[in-house]
Write a protein that holds these residues in place. Structure first.
Motif, short mmCIF file in Angstrom:
data_model
loop_
_atom_site.label_atom_id
_atom_site.label_comp_id
_atom_site.label_asym_id
_atom_site.label_seq_id
_atom_site.Cartn_x
_atom_site.Cartn_y
_atom_site.Cartn_z
N ARG A 97 0.74 -1.23 0.07
CA ARG A 97 -0.03 0.04 -0.18
C ARG A 97 0.94 1.30 0.02
NH1 ARG A 97 -4.57 -1.44 4.10
NH2 ARG A 97 -5.73 -2.97 3.15
N GLY A 98 2.04 1.19 -0.93
CA GLY A 98 2.80 2.29 -0.87
C GLY A 98 3.64 2.77 0.12
N MET A 99 3.88 1.76 1.05
CA MET A 99 4.78 1.91 2.18
C MET A 99 5.90 0.84 2.13
SD MET A 99 3.83 1.87 6.34
CE MET A 99 3.27 0.36 6.63
N GLU A 100 6.98 1.22 2.30
CA GLU A 100 8.24 0.34 2.30
C GLU A 100 8.32 -0.32 3.63
OE1 GLU A 100 11.09 -1.99 1.09
OE2 GLU A 100 10.48 -0.52 -0.18
N ILE A 101 8.36 -1.72 3.53
CA ILE A 101 8.11 -2.48 4.96
C ILE A 101 9.78 -2.96 5.42
CG2 ILE A 101 7.50 -4.58 5.81
CD1 ILE A 101 5.28 -2.59 4.79
N VAL A 102 10.67 -3.10 4.22
CA VAL A 102 11.92 -3.37 4.65
C VAL A 102 12.66 -2.40 5.39
CG1 VAL A 102 14.00 -4.23 3.76
CG2 VAL A 102 12.14 -5.17 2.68
N PRO A 103 13.56 -2.59 6.42
CA PRO A 103 14.36 -1.16 7.06
C PRO A 103 15.14 -0.75 6.22
CG PRO A 103 14.02 -3.43 8.59
CD PRO A 103 13.70 -3.74 7.15
N TRP A 104 15.42 0.37 6.31
CA TRP A 104 16.04 1.41 5.53
C TRP A 104 17.47 1.04 5.39
CZ3 TRP A 104 20.24 3.71 7.55
CH2 TRP A 104 20.20 4.16 8.88
N TRP A 105 18.05 0.38 6.58
CA TRP A 105 19.54 0.09 6.68
C TRP A 105 20.14 -0.85 6.07
CZ3 TRP A 105 20.34 -4.44 9.37
CH2 TRP A 105 19.20 -4.76 10.05
N ILE A 106 18.92 -1.85 5.63
CA ILE A 106 19.40 -3.13 4.89
C ILE A 106 20.28 -2.66 3.63
CG2 ILE A 106 18.59 -5.32 3.51
CD1 ILE A 106 17.70 -5.72 6.37
N ASN A 107 19.56 -2.10 2.71
CA ASN A 107 20.53 -2.09 1.22
C ASN A 107 21.59 -1.06 1.72
OD1 ASN A 107 18.62 -3.41 -0.26
ND2 ASN A 107 17.02 -1.85 -0.04
N PRO A 108 21.93 0.03 2.29
CA PRO A 108 23.03 0.45 2.48
C PRO A 108 24.22 -0.22 3.12
CG PRO A 108 21.51 2.16 3.09
CD PRO A 108 20.72 0.89 2.87
N GLY A 109 23.60 -1.32 4.05
CA GLY A 109 24.57 -2.32 4.69
C GLY A 109 25.10 -3.31 3.60
N LEU A 110 24.30 -3.63 2.92
CA LEU A 110 24.89 -4.55 1.75
C LEU A 110 25.71 -3.90 0.77
CD1 LEU A 110 21.36 -6.25 0.64
CD2 LEU A 110 23.38 -7.50 1.81
N LEU A 111 25.54 -2.60 0.61
CA LEU A 111 26.34 -1.91 -0.43
C LEU A 111 27.84 -1.79 0.36
CD1 LEU A 111 26.58 -0.50 -3.16
CD2 LEU A 111 25.88 1.72 -1.73
N LEU A 112 27.73 -1.57 1.70
CA LEU A 112 28.93 -1.46 2.31
C LEU A 112 29.62 -2.71 2.36
CD1 LEU A 112 30.58 0.59 4.11
CD2 LEU A 112 29.31 -0.18 5.84
N LEU A 113 29.10 -3.67 2.88
CA LEU A 113 29.53 -4.90 3.01
C LEU A 113 30.23 -5.52 1.82
CD1 LEU A 113 27.30 -6.40 5.57
CD2 LEU A 113 29.96 -5.83 6.08
N GLY A 114 29.32 -5.27 0.61
CA GLY A 114 29.81 -5.73 -0.70
C GLY A 114 30.97 -5.02 -1.30
N THR A 115 30.92 -3.87 -0.99
CA THR A 115 32.13 -3.07 -1.41
C THR A 115 33.37 -3.55 -0.55
OG1 THR A 115 30.74 -1.08 -2.14
CG2 THR A 115 33.12 -0.64 -1.70
N THR A 116 33.14 -3.58 0.68
CA THR A 116 34.30 -4.03 1.56
C THR A 116 35.13 -5.22 1.05
OG1 THR A 116 33.44 -2.65 3.30
CG2 THR A 116 34.97 -4.19 4.03
N ALA A 117 34.08 -6.18 0.79
CA ALA A 117 34.60 -7.56 0.52
C ALA A 117 35.31 -7.49 -0.80
CB ALA A 117 33.20 -8.51 0.40
N ILE A 118 34.79 -6.83 -1.69
CA ILE A 118 35.64 -6.78 -3.18
C ILE A 118 36.84 -5.96 -2.92
CG2 ILE A 118 35.40 -5.82 -5.39
CD1 ILE A 118 32.27 -6.38 -5.55
N VAL A 119 36.88 -4.99 -2.37
CA VAL A 119 38.00 -4.17 -2.25
C VAL A 119 39.07 -5.06 -1.40
CG1 VAL A 119 39.21 -2.16 -1.09
CG2 VAL A 119 37.26 -1.82 -2.37
N ALA A 120 38.71 -5.66 -0.29
CA ALA A 120 39.46 -6.13 0.52
C ALA A 120 40.08 -7.63 -0.33
CB ALA A 120 39.05 -6.97 1.66
N THR A 121 39.23 -8.39 -1.18
CA THR A 121 39.78 -9.46 -1.91
C THR A 121 40.79 -8.87 -3.08
OG1 THR A 121 37.67 -10.38 -1.89
CG2 THR A 121 38.98 -11.35 -3.55
N VAL A 122 40.43 -7.97 -3.63
CA VAL A 122 41.42 -7.32 -4.71
C VAL A 122 42.53 -6.96 -3.94
CG1 VAL A 122 41.88 -5.34 -6.37
CG2 VAL A 122 39.58 -6.81 -6.27
#
Length: 136
Positions: A97-122
């Protein structure tokens, strides 16, 4: 969960201890100086932690997704008996009904952890390849 993971791990540790005791490997060993960890190994540890934490965060975010009964996803997460307007797994999103249910911090956390993982691997790979041959 405890029985599925904890009990076999405890049994394995106990078995290894019994085998070592029978072989005589359990005798106290002199403390040898440990070589310091290299920067490449530290980067690999950071990458491993970031991959595991990112996977766990993504699984948590996917717990908001409508899998078998879409109308129940909005009911259990937001208290609305309706079908979701939109849902996606990446970025994690569930709109009821037009309201986002997933907490706001999930997607920025995924972006941060994904970037950290890639940079640390390289970084780990580059540091391992640039290390002088005599220190290997």
């Amino acid at each position: 969960m405890i029985l599925a993971i904890g009990l076999p791990a405890w049994a394995g540790i106990t078995y290894v201890g019994l085998v070592r005791a029978r072989r005589g490997d359990g005798l106290p060993q002199p403390d040898l100086p440990r070589a310091p960890r290299s920067r490449a190994r530290k980067a690999a540890y950071v990458a491993a932690v970031a991959y595991v934490a990112g996977g766990a965060l993504h699984v948590y975010g996917l717990s908001y997704m409508p899998f078998l009964f879409p109308e129940d996803a909005c009911w259990f997460k937001a208290g609305m008996k309706t079908y979701p307007d939109h849902s996606s797994a990446l970025p994690v999103s569930l709109v009821c009904r037009g309201m986002e249910i997933v907490p706001w911090w999930i997607n920025p956390g995924l972006l941060l952890l994904g970037t950290t993982a890639i940079v640390a691997t390289v970084t780990s790979v580059v540091l391992t390849l640039r290390r002088p041959a005599r220190s290997r």
